[in-house]
Design a protein around this motif. Sequence first.
Motif, PDB file in Angstrom:
ATOM      1  N   ASP A  87       0.824  -0.961   0.123  1.00 14.73           N
ATOM      2  CA  ASP A  87      -0.285  -0.258   0.376  1.00 14.73           C
ATOM      3  C   ASP A  87       0.772   1.073  -0.453  1.00 14.73           C
ATOM      4  OD1 ASP A  87      -2.305   1.874   0.249  1.00 14.73           O
ATOM      5  OD2 ASP A  87      -2.132   1.697   2.670  1.00 14.73           O
TER       6      ASP A  87
ATOM      7  N   SER B 184       0.213  -0.225  -5.558  1.00 12.22           N
ATOM      8  CA  SER B 184      -0.515  -0.857  -4.202  1.00 12.22           C
ATOM      9  C   SER B 184      -1.597  -1.553  -4.433  1.00 12.22           C
ATOM     10  CB  SER B 184      -1.047   0.629  -3.885  1.00 12.22           C
ATOM     11  OG  SER B 184      -0.151   1.725  -3.510  1.00 12.22           O
TER      12      SER B 184
ATOM     13  N   GLY C 245      -0.105  -1.958   6.373  1.00 12.65           N
ATOM     14  CA  GLY C 245      -0.100  -2.432   5.194  1.00 12.65           C
ATOM     15  C   GLY C 245      -0.431  -3.599   4.659  1.00 12.65           C
TER      16      GLY C 245
END
Length: 313
Positions: free
Chosen positions: A195, A238, A263
């Motif tokens: 991310d 991402s 993330g």
Amino acid sequence: MPSRRHALLAYAVPRVRRAREMTDEPAERARVEAWHRTLDRSSLPTRMVPRFEQRWSVVTEQVEGASGPFPSYVVTPRGKEPHTTLVWMHGGGFMAPIDPFQVRYALRLGAAIGARVVMPDYPLAPEHTWRDSFEPLVGMIARRCEEPGQVVLGGDSAGGGYALALALVLRDRAAVAGDVGAQPSRLVLHAPWVDLTTSTPETDSLDPIDPWLFVGKMRAYALWWAGSPDDLGRPEVSPALGDLSGLPRAIVFQGTRDLLWPGTRLLVDRAEEAGWDLTYVEEDGLLHVYPILPIIPESRRAFRQTLAFLRDR
């Protein structure tokens, strides 16, 4: 509780590697670009691999990227005909080249599963973005998937995120072609950077306890790799924000003393929602990419877990 050896590495590694936060983005860009001009990227860095020349042979293949060709190293065990291919995407914030420790880990894993190892040396940020290597790497891995035998796709840190992003596109194209076998059989991801928008609010709170990664650098490197703010949220950049359904079985390792932990947890939560068969191994208090770090019992345990996952049919 982390081992004493892990505690020693947590103290020593950032100091040996001179890990520190950047002063400002222009200065960091200039520093990295100057460093890149000093690099010799003409061969795979194998100095950390015991008896490399006796055990392995290397063929350098040229991948035609959008900004010119870049090398991909195919490392094959001598005297053997492997029926498995391990494609390993190296980490380093998308701005650092292949590290000898990454080579040592990938070849150790390749030897354990009887595989040839493919390590693409993709173009680095800030001089390059994901667009310079993404499509050529999708094509290269797709061709590997058409060959006899299994393909395992993996990576560490930024390379783990890159591997997952490539897997998303390989899945989509296999579905269009009606051939679900035209994609990797398994994914192995160590602390993957998935991310780059840093959408998880917990990230900033980890900055004081992560001795290796820094929020300012992370955001700068993310934007370099994306090329523009508009591309930060794309699944090619991402992948945790993309559609995770229908992906190959995966194993993900993550320590909690790591800026990338939030993330990764986002990825795990979204994987559960999507019904993706993902095995998640979280270790309390461990460093970034702990499974590839040498001499610690935690990395040996992670290696055993990885082999058990890959051998479980």
